[in-house]
Design a protein around this motif. Structure first.
Motif, PDB file in Angstrom:
ATOM      1  N   ASN A 180       0.830  -1.211   0.000  1.00  0.00           N
ATOM      2  CA  ASN A 180       0.000   0.000   0.000  1.00  0.00           C
ATOM      3  C   ASN A 180       0.866   1.263   0.000  1.00  0.00           C
ATOM      4  O   ASN A 180       0.534   2.260   0.640  1.00  0.00           O
ATOM      5  CB  ASN A 180      -0.938   0.003   1.211  1.00  0.00           C
ATOM      6  N   ILE A 181       1.982   1.193  -0.727  1.00  0.00           N
ATOM      7  CA  ILE A 181       2.909   2.311  -0.839  1.00  0.00           C
ATOM      8  C   ILE A 181       2.822   2.875  -2.242  1.00  0.00           C
ATOM      9  O   ILE A 181       2.988   2.152  -3.226  1.00  0.00           O
ATOM     10  CB  ILE A 181       4.349   1.859  -0.535  1.00  0.00           C
ATOM     11  N   ASP A 182       2.570   4.150  -2.346  1.00  0.00           N
ATOM     12  CA  ASP A 182       2.435   4.818  -3.649  1.00  0.00           C
ATOM     13  C   ASP A 182       3.606   5.775  -3.814  1.00  0.00           C
ATOM     14  O   ASP A 182       3.564   6.923  -3.375  1.00  0.00           O
ATOM     15  CB  ASP A 182       1.105   5.565  -3.717  1.00  0.00           C
ATOM     16  N   CYS A 183       4.666   5.309  -4.451  1.00  0.00           N
ATOM     17  CA  CYS A 183       5.865   6.119  -4.638  1.00  0.00           C
ATOM     18  C   CYS A 183       6.145   6.301  -6.118  1.00  0.00           C
ATOM     19  O   CYS A 183       5.540   5.646  -6.973  1.00  0.00           O
ATOM     20  CB  CYS A 183       7.062   5.474  -3.949  1.00  0.00           C
ATOM     21  N   GLY A 297       1.511  -8.849   3.430  1.00  0.00           N
ATOM     22  CA  GLY A 297       0.640  -8.136   2.510  1.00  0.00           C
ATOM     23  C   GLY A 297      -0.534  -7.465   3.181  1.00  0.00           C
ATOM     24  O   GLY A 297      -1.118  -6.513   2.636  1.00  0.00           O
ATOM     25  N   ASP A 298      -0.934  -7.932   4.373  1.00  0.00           N
ATOM     26  CA  ASP A 298      -2.057  -7.325   5.072  1.00  0.00           C
ATOM     27  C   ASP A 298      -1.613  -6.685   6.383  1.00  0.00           C
ATOM     28  O   ASP A 298      -2.420  -6.456   7.280  1.00  0.00           O
ATOM     29  CB  ASP A 298      -3.139  -8.376   5.351  1.00  0.00           C
ATOM     30  N   ASP A 299      -0.320  -6.373   6.491  1.00  0.00           N
ATOM     31  CA  ASP A 299       0.210  -5.809   7.728  1.00  0.00           C
ATOM     32  C   ASP A 299       0.869  -4.448   7.497  1.00  0.00           C
ATOM     33  O   ASP A 299       1.767  -4.042   8.226  1.00  0.00           O
ATOM     34  CB  ASP A 299       1.217  -6.776   8.358  1.00  0.00           C
ATOM     35  N   CYS A 300       0.392  -3.733   6.485  1.00  0.00           N
ATOM     36  CA  CYS A 300       1.018  -2.464   6.107  1.00  0.00           C
ATOM     37  C   CYS A 300       0.879  -1.398   7.189  1.00  0.00           C
ATOM     38  O   CYS A 300       1.688  -0.469   7.261  1.00  0.00           O
ATOM     39  CB  CYS A 300       0.396  -1.934   4.811  1.00  0.00           C
TER      40      CYS A 300
END
Length: 498
Positions: A180-183, A297-300
């Motif tokens: 869930n990182i948008d870079c 994947g679900d621990d952001c």
């Protein structure tokens, strides 16, 4: 002298993990019987008999024997046979007139070599840090290499300039899907693994003598990189139930705080965003570096990293997702640091490995990385459950990390157990683990073992987990694994109210 019997060799060979290659299994089995079962100077049976007994090809046996001859455990006479021996290294005295003084290593090198380091053994039951390399889709990987190594791709043999563009785009999209990182792609620096990314951060963002705060227990590899860069490391004990011992913080400026990402290594439990923020608030580091060692994947939500911040960085690697020998990773940096750190990387380390980068980019683009990781994560969860259930039965083990979708787990003993001695005794049975105390601060008296599930699966996992339980039960009953109470440890326990 009479020939040796084959029974102990066959037994020790069958104990070896099925995930290991036959040559490694033969070599380990021979080494164990030479050390523990066969006398010195005993003659081995004919090679043909050994091959039949073990069910291996003559070339496989020949390579294993050749290796043991080079190490001094066997010797042979042409056409006469092969005999056991014990390697010895006699001291050669230099002439009294010649005084040889070895050139000293640097202070940084001595500090690194004096602490916990990489194990010389990288295979065997429960060796930590190694993913399942036996089941990785190597056929697809070879096909991709064939597809990129064509004449019109000759530029892939040159230096890279800031990393392979398609790989950066695939990593950007991978981070968006899984973390869930948008870079931006400009923020991504291609590295040769996690250690390389940490080294680049230390070089770019800290000077010799500046301090980095780490959690205790720590990831030894990161600590060694910081020490090699000339930084001072401060280990702050962290317990999932009680948070960080903020009283252990140094009363000096802190240049960097280092954390494992959403899953703590080596404790193998979820990290706490709140605890990390509290430590950063107390220490006020100039930079925050997170090492995304293992994730599901679900621990952001436990990550501190923010691509829009000006002082938070994220380092990651594909070694645990795929295979350690790949040595490709990534570093995500603030936009203001992207240009300078990319140039620094090129000037100091140079850049290359474009073929590997191109193959990895296509592997991700085809969906193979996502598919592989989804499958293997489910498998790791099942494996951890098997090991967890066995270790929970051992008297003297008071906690085992909950099953997760990673490759590592951690068990803890009472503080009067010498976990280093326990690890040594387990190694004699080719059960390879790491002692927890080696990566704890002086005031952190936790004892335990760190182990992995990447090298075992199926029936071999079930049998080896049961063997680990039985061996551990036997070892923990021995007197020589008990520590004598020292004033330092007593004082530390009194401060904790234990």
């Amino acid at each position: 002298m009479d020939q040796v019997t084959l029974a102990p060799l066959i037994e020790r060979y069958m104990r070896q993990s099925q995930t290991l290659g036959k040559q490694v299994r033969v070599e380990q089995a021979l080494l164990e019987v030479i050390r523990h079962d066969w006398p010195v100077g005993a003659r081995l049976p004919a090679h043909r008999s050994l091959c039949v007994a073990l069910g291996v090809a003559r070339n496989t046996l020949a390579l294993a024997i050749k290796s043991l001859i080079s190490e001094g455990y066997l010797h042979t006479g042409h056409g006469q046979g092969t005999w056991t021996r014990r390697p010895h290294h006699p001291q050669r005295l230099a002439p009294q007139t010649a005084v040889i003084t070895p050139l000293p290593l640097s202070t940084r090198a001595r500090r690194v070599l004096g602490g916990q380091g990489a194990s010389l053994i990288q295979s065997g039951a429960f060796v930590p840090g190694i993913p399942d390399i036996a089941r990785f889709p190597m056929r697809k990987w070879r096909q991709l290499y064939a597809s990129v190594t064509v004449p019109h791709n000759a530029l892939l043999l040159s230096y890279s300039s800031g990393g392979y563009g398609p790989l950066k785009r695939e990593i950007r999209d991978f981070l968006r899907r899984w973390r869930n990182i948008d870079c931006d792609t400009q923020q991504i620096i291609i590295t040769e693994g996690t250690h390389h990314g940490i080294e680049l951060c230390a070089l770019a963002l800290a000077d010799v003598g500046q301090r980095v705060v780490m959690e205790s227990p720590c990831y030894w590899g990161a600590r060694n990189v910081f020490l090699a860069a000339g930084m001072e490391t401060d280990l702050i004990p962290w317990c999932p139930e009680n948070g960080h011992e903020l009283a252990a913080l140094p009363r000096v400026p802190v240049q960097m705080a280092y954390f494992t990402g959403s899953h703590h290594y080596p404790l193998s439990v979820p990290t706490s965003r709140e605890d990390k923020l509290a430590l950063c608030e107390a220490s006020q580091p100039a930079y925050i570096l997170e090492d995304d060692y293992e994730f599901s994947g679900d621990d952001c939500d436990e990550l501190l990293f923010d691509p829009d911040s000006d002082n938070r960085l994220l380092v990651g690697s594909f070694s645990k997702l795929m295979f350690p020998g790949l040595r490709l990773g990534y570093l995500v940096v603030p936009r203001s640091l992207a240009g300078p750190m990319n140039r620094l990387r090129s000037e100091v380390f140079r850049e290359g490995r474009m073929l590997d980068q191109a193959v990895l980019a296509q592997f991700i683009a085809d969906g193979d990385l996502d598919g592989w990781y989804q499958r293997i994560q489910r498998d790791y969860l099942g494996r951890q459950q098997v090991v967890h259930d066995q270790l929970c039965q051992v008297k003297g083990v008071f906690s085992v990390s909950p099953p997760s979708r990673g490759i590592s787990l951690c068990l803890q003993f009472a503080q009067d157990i010498d976990d280093q001695r326990v690890a040594q005794l387990l190694m004699k049975e080719h059960l390879i683990v790491r002692p927890l105390s080696m990566v704890c601060s002086e005031t952190d008296l936790r004892r335990g073992l760190v182990l992995g599930v990447g090298m075992l699966s199926g029936d071999s996992l079930v049998s080896e987990a049961a063997r680990l339980r039985r061996t551990l039960e036997t070892v923990l009953k021995l007197r020589d694994v008990r520590l004598r109470s020292s004033p330092a440890s007593t004082n530390a326990m009194e401060k904790r109210g234990e």
